[in-house]
Design a protein around this motif. Structure first.
Motif, PDB file in Angstrom:
ATOM      1  N   HIS A 123       0.819  -1.200   0.000  1.00  0.00           N
ATOM      2  CA  HIS A 123       0.000   0.000   0.000  1.00  0.00           C
ATOM      3  C   HIS A 123       0.858   1.257   0.000  1.00  0.00           C
ATOM      4  CE1 HIS A 123      -3.781  -2.047   1.910  1.00  0.00           C
ATOM      5  NE2 HIS A 123      -3.538  -2.434   0.673  1.00  0.00           N
ATOM      6  N   GLY A 124       0.433   2.222  -0.788  1.00  0.00           N
ATOM      7  CA  GLY A 124       0.976   3.568  -0.700  1.00  0.00           C
ATOM      8  C   GLY A 124      -0.023   4.436   0.044  1.00  0.00           C
ATOM      9  N   GLU A 178       7.143   8.137 -10.857  1.00  0.00           N
ATOM     10  CA  GLU A 178       8.499   8.686 -10.904  1.00  0.00           C
ATOM     11  C   GLU A 178       9.461   7.720 -11.582  1.00  0.00           C
ATOM     12  OE1 GLU A 178       9.346   9.448  -6.857  1.00  0.00           O
ATOM     13  OE2 GLU A 178       7.958  11.164  -6.686  1.00  0.00           O
ATOM     14  N   LEU A 179       9.415   6.451 -11.186  1.00  0.00           N
ATOM     15  CA  LEU A 179      10.338   5.473 -11.770  1.00  0.00           C
ATOM     16  C   LEU A 179       9.996   5.191 -13.229  1.00  0.00           C
ATOM     17  CD1 LEU A 179      10.647   2.993  -8.778  1.00  0.00           C
ATOM     18  CD2 LEU A 179      12.297   4.705  -9.532  1.00  0.00           C
ATOM     19  N   VAL A 183       9.359  -0.376  -4.075  1.00  0.00           N
ATOM     20  CA  VAL A 183       8.955  -0.518  -2.674  1.00  0.00           C
ATOM     21  C   VAL A 183       9.682   0.490  -1.801  1.00  0.00           C
ATOM     22  CG1 VAL A 183       8.953  -2.074  -0.690  1.00  0.00           C
ATOM     23  CG2 VAL A 183       8.374  -2.947  -2.953  1.00  0.00           C
ATOM     24  N   ASP A 184      10.978   0.658  -2.048  1.00  0.00           N
ATOM     25  CA  ASP A 184      11.761   1.611  -1.266  1.00  0.00           C
ATOM     26  C   ASP A 184      11.236   3.031  -1.455  1.00  0.00           C
ATOM     27  OD1 ASP A 184      13.950   2.304   0.450  1.00  0.00           O
ATOM     28  OD2 ASP A 184      15.021   3.050  -1.306  1.00  0.00           O
ATOM     29  N   SER A 185      10.878   3.373  -2.679  1.00  0.00           N
ATOM     30  CA  SER A 185      10.321   4.699  -2.957  1.00  0.00           C
ATOM     31  C   SER A 185       8.968   4.879  -2.264  1.00  0.00           C
ATOM     32  CB  SER A 185      10.175   4.898  -4.465  1.00  0.00           C
ATOM     33  OG  SER A 185       9.594   6.151  -4.761  1.00  0.00           O
ATOM     34  N   MET A 186       8.148   3.843  -2.259  1.00  0.00           N
ATOM     35  CA  MET A 186       6.845   3.911  -1.586  1.00  0.00           C
ATOM     36  C   MET A 186       7.025   4.188  -0.096  1.00  0.00           C
ATOM     37  SD  MET A 186       4.835   0.747  -3.454  1.00  0.00           S
ATOM     38  CE  MET A 186       3.478   0.813  -2.280  1.00  0.00           C
ATOM     39  N   VAL A 187       7.964   3.485   0.518  1.00  0.00           N
ATOM     40  CA  VAL A 187       8.189   3.667   1.955  1.00  0.00           C
ATOM     41  C   VAL A 187       8.799   5.043   2.228  1.00  0.00           C
ATOM     42  CG1 VAL A 187       9.454   2.785   3.953  1.00  0.00           C
ATOM     43  CG2 VAL A 187       8.376   1.193   2.354  1.00  0.00           C
ATOM     44  N   ASP A 188       9.672   5.520   1.330  1.00  0.00           N
ATOM     45  CA  ASP A 188      10.240   6.863   1.496  1.00  0.00           C
ATOM     46  C   ASP A 188       9.152   7.928   1.466  1.00  0.00           C
ATOM     47  OD1 ASP A 188      12.791   5.911   1.747  1.00  0.00           O
ATOM     48  OD2 ASP A 188      13.335   6.246  -0.352  1.00  0.00           O
ATOM     49  N   HIS A 189       8.106   7.693   0.690  1.00  0.00           N
ATOM     50  CA  HIS A 189       7.001   8.656   0.633  1.00  0.00           C
ATOM     51  C   HIS A 189       6.152   8.622   1.904  1.00  0.00           C
ATOM     52  CE1 HIS A 189       7.270   8.785  -3.998  1.00  0.00           C
ATOM     53  NE2 HIS A 189       7.649   9.949  -3.504  1.00  0.00           N
ATOM     54  N   ARG A 194      18.853  -5.445   1.204  1.00  0.00           N
ATOM     55  CA  ARG A 194      18.216  -4.185   0.854  1.00  0.00           C
ATOM     56  C   ARG A 194      16.799  -4.100   1.424  1.00  0.00           C
ATOM     57  NH1 ARG A 194      19.896  -3.185  -5.512  1.00  0.00           N
ATOM     58  NH2 ARG A 194      22.127  -3.668  -5.279  1.00  0.00           N
ATOM     59  N   PHE A 195      16.103  -5.219   1.425  1.00  0.00           N
ATOM     60  CA  PHE A 195      14.764  -5.217   2.005  1.00  0.00           C
ATOM     61  C   PHE A 195      14.803  -5.064   3.518  1.00  0.00           C
ATOM     62  CE2 PHE A 195      13.392  -7.224  -2.062  1.00  0.00           C
ATOM     63  CZ  PHE A 195      12.354  -6.355  -2.346  1.00  0.00           C
ATOM     64  N   ARG A 196      15.904  -5.470   4.145  1.00  0.00           N
ATOM     65  CA  ARG A 196      16.033  -5.247   5.580  1.00  0.00           C
ATOM     66  C   ARG A 196      16.037  -3.751   5.891  1.00  0.00           C
ATOM     67  NH1 ARG A 196      20.789  -9.522   7.440  1.00  0.00           N
ATOM     68  NH2 ARG A 196      19.721 -11.432   6.723  1.00  0.00           N
ATOM     69  N   ASP A 197      16.688  -2.976   5.029  1.00  0.00           N
ATOM     70  CA  ASP A 197      16.703  -1.524   5.224  1.00  0.00           C
ATOM     71  C   ASP A 197      15.294  -0.952   5.112  1.00  0.00           C
ATOM     72  OD1 ASP A 197      18.262   1.079   5.390  1.00  0.00           O
ATOM     73  OD2 ASP A 197      17.228   1.362   3.476  1.00  0.00           O
ATOM     74  N   VAL A 198      14.533  -1.423   4.132  1.00  0.00           N
ATOM     75  CA  VAL A 198      13.134  -0.984   4.000  1.00  0.00           C
ATOM     76  C   VAL A 198      12.340  -1.405   5.233  1.00  0.00           C
ATOM     77  CG1 VAL A 198      11.045  -1.149   2.607  1.00  0.00           C
ATOM     78  CG2 VAL A 198      13.281  -1.145   1.487  1.00  0.00           C
TER      79      VAL A 198
END
Length: 327
Positions: free
Chosen positions: A87-88, A125-126, A149-155, A225-229
């Motif tokens: 989800h965004g 964006e991507l 996914v990383d961009s979604m979480v950053d938002h 990388r997913f651990r960071d997310v």
């Protein structure tokens, strides 16, 4: 008449270059082809969604979930691909609430298919950068999936900060201008925080599964990388819990303030009623048609005698109340 948005966008990476195409060659979907494909479907209709079942051959249940309006965040492994729902969020201050946008991912060895309602900022964006940056799709579908996914979480962070600013305003309002209507605003904010927790918590669990490499499609490098997310989502989930506790404190403070105001009003009314009790007694007695003691001077002076006695009684009672700290 406004132009219709592009529903199906297809990118293909081959020979070191990424280009946008209009059709899909089934041979590209073979992992041994060395080609990577990204297909993005923005608010597809039923005929347009046939690409999912006819071209890619996805399971009917996953296609049905992708076409539904809202799905719970989840990750399911099907034969040959991984199906993920995330989800965004978008905090809309005028409406005072979170808007949730489902994004469905079909992740295969050579392709990534995304399905959404057309309002995903991360994908938009991507999608704009994909033709100009061949590395985005060139690193593989899993890497592209992680980027989205990383961009979604950053938002999430700016939207959470908007909610946090609103909580700050509520805390100041409770102290500065306690308003009976403030309770409704606090309860609305609690509803929004609960909505945030309902979105973040299951999504955090989905990302945790990707970080633990529960699926063969996720390599060890991508799991890091997913651990960071996952860490970002954990912090947001913790913030949501803190927001809930803050709002509980704000609501308690507001109710205490309202009760204090009510007590002050009741105390003043009680003082007024108590003061007027002897005055009512005096005026009632001297208003009866019976013989009562008469004060010196003539008939005209009787009113002023009663007025002076009443004023003395009120002054005496106020002095006594003041010394006892009742007022």
């Amino acid at each position: 008449m406004s132009a219709r948005i592009v529903v199906i966008t297809i990118f293909v990476h081959r020979n070191g270059q990424t280009e946008q195409v209009t059709t899909i060659d089934r041979a590209w979907l073979n992992p041994s082809s060395g080609v990577h494909v990204w297909v993005d479907l923005a608010a597809p209709s039923i005929p347009e969604s046939l690409i999912l079942s006819d071209t890619f051959g996805f399971h009917p249940l996953s296609v049905e979930d992708a076409m539904s309006e809202t799905q719970y965040p989840k990750a399911e492994a099907y034969e040959g691909y991984l199906y993920v729902v995330l989800h965004g969020i978008d905090y809309r201050a005028p409406e005072r609430g979170f808007a949730t946008h489902d994004v469905d991912f079909f992740l295969g060895p050579a392709y990534l298919v995304t399905v959404h309602d057309g309002y995903s900022r991360s994908i938009a964006e991507l999608r704009d950068h994909c033709p100009r940056n061949s590395k985005m799709l060139g690193d593989g579908p899993v890497a592209l999936f992680h980027r989205i996914v990383d961009s979604m979480v950053d938002h999430y962070r700016p939207e959470v900060e908007k909610l946090e600013d609103r909580l700050d305003d509520l805390e100041e309002a409770v102290v500065d201008v306690p308003d009976p209507a403030l309770a409704r605003r606090i309860l609305d904010a609690k509803r929004d925080v609960a909505s945030l927790r309902r979105v973040v918590t299951p999504q955090r669990d989905v990302i945790a599964r990707l970080a633990r490499r529960e699926f063969l499609d996720i390599s060890t490098e991508m799991s890091f990388r997913f651990r960071d997310v996952y860490d970002h989502l954990v912090r947001i989930a913790d913030d949501a819990i803190l927001f809930q506790e803050r709002l509980t404190g704000v609501l308690d403070a507001h109710l205490s303030s309202v009760n204090n105001q009510l007590n002050q009003v009741m105390k003043i009314l009680a003082v007024v009623a108590t003061i007027f009790m002897p005055l009512t007694l005096l005026s009632g007695m001297w208003g009866m048609n019976v013989h009562l003691p008469r004060f010196p001077a003539g008939d005209a002076a009787q009113f002023w005698w009663l007025f002076a006695i009443s004023a003395a009684v009120v002054a005496t009672m106020l002095i006594v109340f003041r010394r006892k700290r009742w007022i």
